[in-house]
Design a protein around this motif. Sequence first.
Motif, PDB file in Angstrom:
ATOM      1  N   PRO A   1       0.793  -1.235   0.000  1.00 40.49           N
ATOM      2  CA  PRO A   1       0.000   0.000   0.000  1.00 40.49           C
ATOM      3  C   PRO A   1       0.822   1.280   0.000  1.00 40.49           C
ATOM      4  N   GLY A   2       1.989   1.264   0.617  1.00 38.00           N
ATOM      5  CA  GLY A   2       2.810   2.465   0.667  1.00 38.00           C
ATOM      6  C   GLY A   2       3.211   2.982  -0.700  1.00 38.00           C
ATOM      7  N   LYS A   3       3.184   2.102  -1.702  1.00 45.62           N
ATOM      8  CA  LYS A   3       3.582   2.501  -3.049  1.00 45.62           C
ATOM      9  C   LYS A   3       2.433   3.078  -3.876  1.00 45.62           C
ATOM     10  N   LEU A   4       1.295   3.309  -3.217  1.00 47.26           N
ATOM     11  CA  LEU A   4       0.193   3.995  -3.893  1.00 47.26           C
ATOM     12  C   LEU A   4       0.459   5.494  -3.988  1.00 47.26           C
ATOM     13  N   ARG A   5       1.414   5.967  -3.233  1.00 52.02           N
ATOM     14  CA  ARG A   5       1.740   7.397  -3.215  1.00 52.02           C
ATOM     15  C   ARG A   5       2.113   7.878  -4.621  1.00 52.02           C
ATOM     16  N   ASN A   6       1.600   9.052  -4.979  1.00 58.03           N
ATOM     17  CA  ASN A   6       1.890   9.701  -6.265  1.00 58.03           C
ATOM     18  C   ASN A   6       1.382   8.917  -7.479  1.00 58.03           C
ATOM     19  N   LYS A   7       0.409   8.057  -7.262  1.00 57.92           N
ATOM     20  CA  LYS A   7      -0.166   7.274  -8.356  1.00 57.92           C
ATOM     21  C   LYS A   7      -1.556   7.802  -8.726  1.00 57.92           C
ATOM     22  N   THR A   8      -2.055   7.358  -9.877  1.00 54.24           N
ATOM     23  CA  THR A   8      -3.421   7.660 -10.294  1.00 54.24           C
ATOM     24  C   THR A   8      -4.305   6.505  -9.862  1.00 54.24           C
ATOM     25  N   LEU A   9      -5.289   6.802  -9.020  1.00 56.36           N
ATOM     26  CA  LEU A   9      -6.081   5.751  -8.385  1.00 56.36           C
ATOM     27  C   LEU A   9      -7.563   5.914  -8.719  1.00 56.36           C
ATOM     28  N   GLY A  10      -8.194   4.814  -9.080  1.00 60.97           N
ATOM     29  CA  GLY A  10      -9.598   4.826  -9.438  1.00 60.97           C
ATOM     30  C   GLY A  10     -10.485   4.431  -8.270  1.00 60.97           C
ATOM     31  N   TYR A  11     -11.666   5.019  -8.206  1.00 61.47           N
ATOM     32  CA  TYR A  11     -12.640   4.705  -7.161  1.00 61.47           C
ATOM     33  C   TYR A  11     -14.051   4.935  -7.707  1.00 61.47           C
ATOM     34  N   VAL A  12     -15.020   4.296  -7.094  1.00 61.35           N
ATOM     35  CA  VAL A  12     -16.418   4.473  -7.475  1.00 61.35           C
ATOM     36  C   VAL A  12     -17.037   5.466  -6.496  1.00 61.35           C
ATOM     37  N   LYS A  13     -17.414   6.609  -6.984  1.00 60.77           N
ATOM     38  CA  LYS A  13     -17.909   7.692  -6.144  1.00 60.77           C
ATOM     39  C   LYS A  13     -19.202   7.298  -5.434  1.00 60.77           C
ATOM     40  N   GLY A  14     -19.281   7.669  -4.150  1.00 58.32           N
ATOM     41  CA  GLY A  14     -20.492   7.440  -3.375  1.00 58.32           C
ATOM     42  C   GLY A  14     -20.667   6.016  -2.907  1.00 58.32           C
ATOM     43  N   SER A  15     -19.614   5.214  -3.013  1.00 60.92           N
ATOM     44  CA  SER A  15     -19.695   3.807  -2.634  1.00 60.92           C
ATOM     45  C   SER A  15     -18.619   3.474  -1.610  1.00 60.92           C
ATOM     46  N   ALA A  16     -18.640   2.229  -1.119  1.00 59.08           N
ATOM     47  CA  ALA A  16     -17.619   1.779  -0.183  1.00 59.08           C
ATOM     48  C   ALA A  16     -16.233   1.809  -0.808  1.00 59.08           C
ATOM     49  N   SER A  17     -16.152   1.751  -2.129  1.00 52.39           N
ATOM     50  CA  SER A  17     -14.868   1.849  -2.828  1.00 52.39           C
ATOM     51  C   SER A  17     -14.161   3.153  -2.458  1.00 52.39           C
ATOM     52  N   GLN A  18     -14.896   4.240  -2.469  1.00 48.70           N
ATOM     53  CA  GLN A  18     -14.331   5.553  -2.150  1.00 48.70           C
ATOM     54  C   GLN A  18     -13.849   5.596  -0.702  1.00 48.70           C
ATOM     55  N   TYR A  19     -14.642   5.049   0.191  1.00 53.21           N
ATOM     56  CA  TYR A  19     -14.325   5.062   1.620  1.00 53.21           C
ATOM     57  C   TYR A  19     -13.101   4.203   1.926  1.00 53.21           C
TER      58      TYR A  19
END
Length: 319
Positions: free
Chosen positions: A117-135
């Motif tokens: 997880p630490g290597k997520l820094r400075n990356k482009t990350l996708g999420y589904v707005k308004g869902s548990a994905s975002q949280y």
Amino acid sequence: MVRTALFLSFLLSSLVAQAAPLRIGVSETLLSLPLYVAEAEGFFQKRGVNVEFVNCVGGNRCMKNMLDGQTDLATATELPVVFNSFSRNDFAILTSFVSVSNDLKVVARAEAKINEPGKLRNKTLGYVKGSASQYVLDLVLVYNGIDPDTVKLKAITPETALTALATKEVDALCIWEPFASRIELELGTDVQLVPIPKLYTETFNLIAMQSVIRNKPQELERVVQALRDSTRFIQTHPEQAKALAAKRLKIPVLVVDKIFDDYRFRLSLNRSLPRTMEGQARWALREGHVNVNLPQPNYTGFFYPAFLKTVDPGAVSLQ
């Protein structure tokens, strides 16, 4: 005596068939397995209630459909309830029917070399707005000391998640099952799962409009009874349940078997759920996902435990 019983059974089936169906927005996910089982095994009919499934991709969409009047009930995690609670209170959770702490996965492109997880820094990350994905994505970032402002967040949909990775629109994304497993199957060694800590136990819930609760209490109680029947069936006939899940979700049984034990299928309304929702509400306000000038709702009013108390009294512990 047998003839009388058969006549009464036939009469009940006829009345159920004639009644206007309760429309339930059913999210296309393993979390919805109790509803699939209740339909396939005839538990709704057995309990004397006529239902109609309205399929939707994601609990946030199921919730929206219900609030827009397209369905009477919805299936969703508690997060869409929290988001919508800031603008209206004409709905309530009747019961949770599954809990899981590993349904949301972070899937990354292998080329991005995000093996922790630490290597997520400075990356482009996708999420589904308004869902548990975002949280969950936000939880993972903060837990690993990554300021969300240091990553580029890109809103996706479940349907576009695979393409977003394949075309390198995102380096990684947070998505629920079965979409995570479908991505792994389709893209193979081009993607990898990022091991993330279990920071959040989500519930999947049956939610109803208050107008439906007032006008169709008997039908709703029977739906809860059917869900109790189906959760017990899943516990006692897991292989049949897995086969049904694979068929409905169009994924191999081996994939279902791999993740099945992560899910706890049982009816419940316990005190941890409103506490989780309160925490999510504070997060939504703090991060500006809702109008920061709005007051935080009191979530005791967003539960209607009466049906579950009748069907399974020991499953309710909200106090």
